[in-house]
Every structure is written in structure tokens, then in C-alpha cells.
Design a protein around this motif. Structure first.
Motif, PDB file in Angstrom:
ATOM      1  N   UNK A  75       0.818  -1.218   0.000  1.00  0.00           N
ATOM      2  CA  UNK A  75       0.000   0.000   0.000  1.00  0.00           C
ATOM      3  C   UNK A  75       0.849   1.264   0.000  1.00  0.00           C
ATOM      4  N   UNK A  76       1.958   1.227   0.755  1.00  0.00           N
ATOM      5  CA  UNK A  76       2.732   2.456   0.961  1.00  0.00           C
ATOM      6  C   UNK A  76       3.896   2.630  -0.011  1.00  0.00           C
ATOM      7  N   UNK A  77       4.430   1.532  -0.552  1.00  0.00           N
ATOM      8  CA  UNK A  77       5.620   1.658  -1.392  1.00  0.00           C
ATOM      9  C   UNK A  77       5.438   1.138  -2.810  1.00  0.00           C
ATOM     10  N   UNK A  78       4.385   0.364  -3.053  1.00  0.00           N
ATOM     11  CA  UNK A  78       4.161  -0.180  -4.395  1.00  0.00           C
ATOM     12  C   UNK A  78       2.995   0.531  -5.070  1.00  0.00           C
ATOM     13  N   UNK A  79       1.822   0.575  -4.382  1.00  0.00           N
ATOM     14  CA  UNK A  79       0.664   1.259  -4.986  1.00  0.00           C
ATOM     15  C   UNK A  79       0.998   2.721  -5.287  1.00  0.00           C
ATOM     16  N   UNK A  80       1.666   3.377  -4.348  1.00  0.00           N
ATOM     17  CA  UNK A  80       2.179   4.744  -4.574  1.00  0.00           C
ATOM     18  C   UNK A  80       3.691   4.664  -4.426  1.00  0.00           C
ATOM     19  N   UNK A  81       4.423   4.471  -5.546  1.00  0.00           N
ATOM     20  CA  UNK A  81       5.857   4.155  -5.505  1.00  0.00           C
ATOM     21  C   UNK A  81       6.652   5.094  -4.604  1.00  0.00           C
ATOM     22  N   UNK A  82       7.401   4.466  -3.682  1.00  0.00           N
ATOM     23  CA  UNK A  82       8.260   5.222  -2.772  1.00  0.00           C
ATOM     24  C   UNK A  82       9.412   4.335  -2.343  1.00  0.00           C
ATOM     25  N   UNK A  87      12.383   0.709   1.332  1.00  0.00           N
ATOM     26  CA  UNK A  87      13.577   0.396   2.123  1.00  0.00           C
ATOM     27  C   UNK A  87      13.261   0.238   3.588  1.00  0.00           C
ATOM     28  N   UNK A  88      12.337   1.092   4.082  1.00  0.00           N
ATOM     29  CA  UNK A  88      11.950   0.994   5.489  1.00  0.00           C
ATOM     30  C   UNK A  88      11.335  -0.372   5.794  1.00  0.00           C
ATOM     31  N   UNK A  89      10.404  -0.802   4.953  1.00  0.00           N
ATOM     32  CA  UNK A  89       9.725  -2.064   5.205  1.00  0.00           C
ATOM     33  C   UNK A  89      10.660  -3.256   5.004  1.00  0.00           C
TER      34      UNK A  89
END
Length: 530
Positions: A75-82, A87-89
Motif C-alpha cells: 500500500x505504501x511503497x508499491x501502490x504509490x511508488x516510494x 527500504x523501510x519495510x
């Protein structure tokens, strides 16, 4: 081998639980007549088994955190790329992995340690009871049957400690899964809380035949193994009697019964596994479909859907294993525990030892030094065996040796063992005190076995030592040397030797007849039962 420095003997079977273990550690096992004995055995290793429960629960929950972390990452790094959130997850997953390694090691170590301590204490109690010179009163127990109790049954009861660890971890996993599901959708959480107990109920109901058949299987396998052990022990005698075919037929019959009972129990176990696995698969499939419907209507995100699917896969193991363990392991442990308590609680063949006052009078009447007894009488030997083992040792004509070194079979202290071996003229043993003897002493000659057994009796150094034909398997020169050395070694103590050999008569400081000793022990008749 039982530590010969231990003061025999417990007054009752229940006293065996109080005997100290290695290093003076006291057993934590409950009394034989305790209610819910198996449960108390399972809990006997607290607090360390509780540490294992907590660590195992943490390990299970850690496994359940993986789909949650993956769902958040989606949800946080793939759906809205970040890349930063990704890296955090990833670091979070690495940290969870390190935690998993630590808590898994702690949990497994504490669990295995607790299981082995229970098994060890039970084995020690059973072997001490088996070796008690007073024997079993009115019970026919074969060596093979006792071997199974001291090995397989004690191991199976020790494993019951797992039932205080794994169910806690499994319950914690289900609770954790329900909480995580609640953060996504309350109805999914309710399904987990209802589904978990339902799977346990299904397993318990389907597992009832397994509980009955596993006990029957254990009894059949134990009987077969006991027969095999007894046959091996008496193989030479059976060959001499020409009874091999008869014994083979009996063993084949018992083995066939064990085979049939094993097939029946395995079939019941297969039905249990099939029923629980199928029920679990249906449950997680329904849960996954329900989550998919919620995602289709926009009530949960894609990441949450991935979390639900991952959690359902995580939950299927604790949900199904909880019921399986309760259905299969407990009944087997109960059956093994019953057999252990039957052995430990068996009455003594010799109901009591002669009281201290009469023992002292008898010992005071015996002359110091080596006394040869003219003749032999089984009643007299039985009376002498009734005397307290802390003061009088009656060494049998044929003694058993155990696999290990010669020194291990003689005495725990190496210096004492080697001195006793010198007295018994064991100089011809190739590797000396470190020579391995093999089970039953099979790696030694008959004369060497007899002398090692004599050394064991000498090393104990009792107040009164009684020897029955101790040198029948050695040559005349060695026999004379043994008699000389033993008479010097025990010059200030009382030694009674039942032997007609001239070597013993030559070194004896005293001679006494069987009739004289029977007169001295006349008051001991009532102390011997059966």
C-alpha cells in the motif's frame, strides 16, 4: 550404571521421586498418586517451560507479522511508488527475521531441555526401582518389558511437556490473527475467533478413535519389543533347548498383532489429518473469498487483501495442529505414564530390611577378616540379602555388566576403581580400566567378566562383603592371587566367602558353617516375603 555411593533404599515406591539427580538436582516430578499426574508432569519444568511457551508464541506471532508488513509495503511503497518506504519495510522484515532466529533458538532450547529433564528423571526413577535388590512383589515382569518402560515410555511422557508450549503458541497465533483481522474488518476477526475453536472440536471428535487405538498400538508394540528383548537375552538357552521355532512362532504371532494394531492406529491418524486439513482448507478458502469480495466492493485495500490471504495461510497451521496434538499426543502419554507408575508403585518382594538393632547384633557376632563358609544354602543367602545394603553387600555369583569402560562398571572414582581392579587381578585386560566391555560384558572373557564384577563389590567397600563362588571362571594361580590380595585389602573388615576352592581356605582367617550362620540369622525369617 546406578551410582553405588548412593545410600539405598527408599522405604516406598513414592520415595524414588525424591532421589537426587546429577549434581544434587532434585526431581520436580509429582507424587505417583497425584491427581492429574500427566498434567502435573507436563507442568513440572516451570518456569523454564513457560519461557519456552512465551518464546514459541513470539516466534509464531513473528511469522504472522510477515504478511502484515508485506501488505503495508504494497500500500505504501508499491501502490504509490516510494523507494524510501520500500527500504523501510525491507529493514523491518530483516529485523523480524533476526528476532525470529533469537526467539526460535530460545524456545527450542528450553523446550528440548525441559523434555529431556522430565525423561531423564523418569528414567532414573524407573531404573533405580528396577535395580532395587528387593525386587517386585507378586508381579511377573520380563526384562524386555521393563526395558520398554525405562526407554520408550519415559521418552513419550517427557515429550508431553510440548503440550504446555505449543498450545500456548497456537492460541497466541489465533488471537493475534483475530486482532489483525479486526484492524481490517471486524467480521473477518469474528470468523477467526469462531473458526479456531471449531477446528479444535472437529479434531477432538475425529481423533477419538485414534486415542483408543494409539493406546492399543502402544501396548502391542511394547509386548512385541519386550518379547524380542527377552528372546535375545535368553538366546543361548533357547538354542540349547531346541525351542527356537516355538519362540519364533510366538514372536511372529505377537508381531502380527502389533502390525494390525499399528495399521488401525495409522488409519485413524490419517482420517484425523485428512479431516482437520480439509476443514482448515475450507475455512481459509472461505475467509480468502470473503476478503476478495470485500476488496471488490472497495471495503479493503489491495495491501489489506494480501495481508488477509497471508494471515489465513499463517493461521491454518496453528488452528489444525492445536486439535491434532490434543487428540493424539495426550492419550499416548497417559498410557505410558500409567505403565511407569505401575512399575514405580510395585510392592517389594522383600517387604522390609532387618531392623538396625538385629543387624548390628549379627554383624558384631561375625569375626573380622576373611571367613570361608563351608557349604552353601539358598535360604541363608536370602537372609543375608535382607540386610541393609548400606552395611551388607551380597555380590551374586554372576553379575551383569553394562556397555561402557571397565572403570565405569566398577566405581565412579577412577582411583578407587583401579585399586579394586588390582585386587581382583584384572591386569590382563588389554586397555586396563578404559577397556570397553560391551553390553553384558561380551567384549571380555568369562574370567574377566567375573573379576570385573568382583572389583565392583570390592570398590564399594561395605562393612560386610558376601561373595558367592567369586573365582570359578579363573585359573588356580589367578584364584590364589585374588584370594591373597582380597584378604589383605579387607583385613580389618568382615568378608564372607562361599567357596570350596582350596585357595580361599588357605588364606582364610576364620571358617564357619552354614548351620552356624543360619543360627545367627534365625530371627530374620519373617523379614522376607515370597
Amino acid at each position: 550404571m546406578t551410582d553405588m555411593t548412593r545410600n539405598w533404599a527408599p522405604e516406598s515406591a513414592a520415595d524414588y521421586a525424591a532421589l537426587p539427580g546429577p549434581g544434587g538436582r532434585r526431581s520436580k516430578l509429582p507424587a505417583l498418586d497425584a491427581k492429574r499426574w500427566t498434567l502435573k508432569v507436563a507442568l513440572s519444568q516451570r518456569p523454564w517451560s513457560f519461557v519456552a511457551s512465551i518464546a514459541m508464541a513470539a516466534a509464531f506471532v513473528r511469522n504472522g507479522l510477515t504478511p502484515v508488513v508485506v501488505g503495508h509495503a504494497v500500500d505504501e511503497a508499491i501502490a504509490t511508488p516510494s523507494w524510501q518506504r520500500l527500504g523501510f519495510w525491507i529493514l523491518v522484515l530483516a529485523g523480524l527475521y533476526l528476532v525470529a532466529v533469537g526467539v526460535n533458538w530460545i524456545a527450542r532450547f528450553m523446550l528440548v531441555r525441559s523434555q529431556q529433564l522430565v525423561s531423564h528423571d523418569l528414567r532414573t526413577m524407573v531404573t533405580d526401582r528396577i535395580q532395587d535388590p528387593r525386587g517386585f512383589a507378586g508381579r511377573e515382569r520380563t526384562p524386555g518389558g521393563l526395558l520398554l518402560v525405562a526407554s520408550a515410555d519415559t521418552q513419550r511422557v517427557g515429550e508431553i511437556v510440548m503440550m504446555t508450549v505449543m498450545p500456548v503458541a497456537e492460541a497466541a497465533s489465533i488471537t493475534y490473527g483475530a486482532i489483525m483481522m479486526y484492524t481490517i474488518n471486524p467480521w473477518l476477526s469474528l470468523a477467526v475467533l469462531v473458526g479456531g475453536p471449531m477446528l479444535v472440536i472437529v479434531a477432538l471428535r475425529v481423533g477419538r478413535p485414534l486415542q483408543r487405538r494409539s493406546v492399543v498400538r502402544q501396548q502391542a508394540l511394547a509386548q512385541t519389543a519386550a518379547t524380542a528383548a527377552d528372546v535375545v537375552q535368553g538366546l543361548r538357552i533357547l538354542k540349547g533347548l531346541g525351542a527356537i521355532l516355538t519362540v519364533r512362532g510366538r514372536y511372529e504371532e505377537e508381531s502380527g498383532v502389533a502390525y494390525a494394531r499399528t495399521v488401525e492406529a495409522n488409519a485413524a491418524e490419517a482420517r484425523l489429518n485428512g479431516a482437520t486439513d480439509a476443514t482448515g482448507a475450507i475455512f481459509v478458502s472461505a475467509l480468502g473469498i470473503a476478503a476478495g469480495v470485500l476488496a471488490f466492493h472497495g471495503l479493503v485495500t489491495i495491501g489489506q487483501l494480501i495481508t488477509v490471504v497471508g494471515l489465513t495461510q499463517f493461521l491454518i497451521t496453528p488452528m489444525t495442529m492445536l486439535g491434532k496434538n490434543l487428540a493424539s499426543r495426550w492419550a499416548s502419554a497417559e498410557a505410558s505414564g500409567l505403565r511407569i507408575r505401575e512399575v514405580l508403585g510395585a510392592g517389594f518382594e522383600h517387604t522390609s530390611e532387618v531392623d538396625a538393632e538385629r543387624t548390628s547384633r549379627f554383624i558384631d557376632a561375625l569375626p573380622t577378616g576373611l571367613t570361608v563358609v563351608r557349604g552353601v544354602d539358598h535360604e541363608l543367602v536370602a537372609r543375608l540379602e535382607a540386610l541393609p545394603r548400606t552395611r551388607v553387600i551380597v555380590a551374586p555369583h554372576a553379575a551383569d555388566l553394562f556397555d561402557g569402560s571397565v572403570a565405569d562398571n566398577v566405581y565412579p572414582d577412577l582411583a578407587v576403581a583401579e585399586q579394586a581392579l588390582r585386587v581382583a587381578c584384572c591386569d590382563d585386560i588389554p586397555a586396563g580400566s578404559q577397556q570397553r566391555v560391551g553390553e553384558g560384558g561380551r567384549m571380555l572373557s568369562g574370567g574377566q567378566r567375573q573379576r570385573v564384577a568382583l572389583a565392583r563389590a570390592v570398590a564399594f567397600d561395605p562393612e560386610v562383603l558376601v561373595l558367592q563362588d567369586p573365582t570359578t571362571a579363573v585359573d588356580s594361580v589367578t584364584e590364589q592371587n585374588i584370594a591373597d590380595r582380597l584378604s589383605r585389602q579387607r583385613a580389618d573388615k568382615i568378608t564372607l566367602v562361599f567357596s570350596e576352592a582350596p585357595a580361599w581356605h588357605a588364606v582364610a582367617t576364620n571358617h564357619v558353617s552354614v548351620a552356624d550362620l543360619l543360627a545367627l540369622t534365625a530371627g530374620f525369617d519373617g523379614e522376607i516375603a515370597g
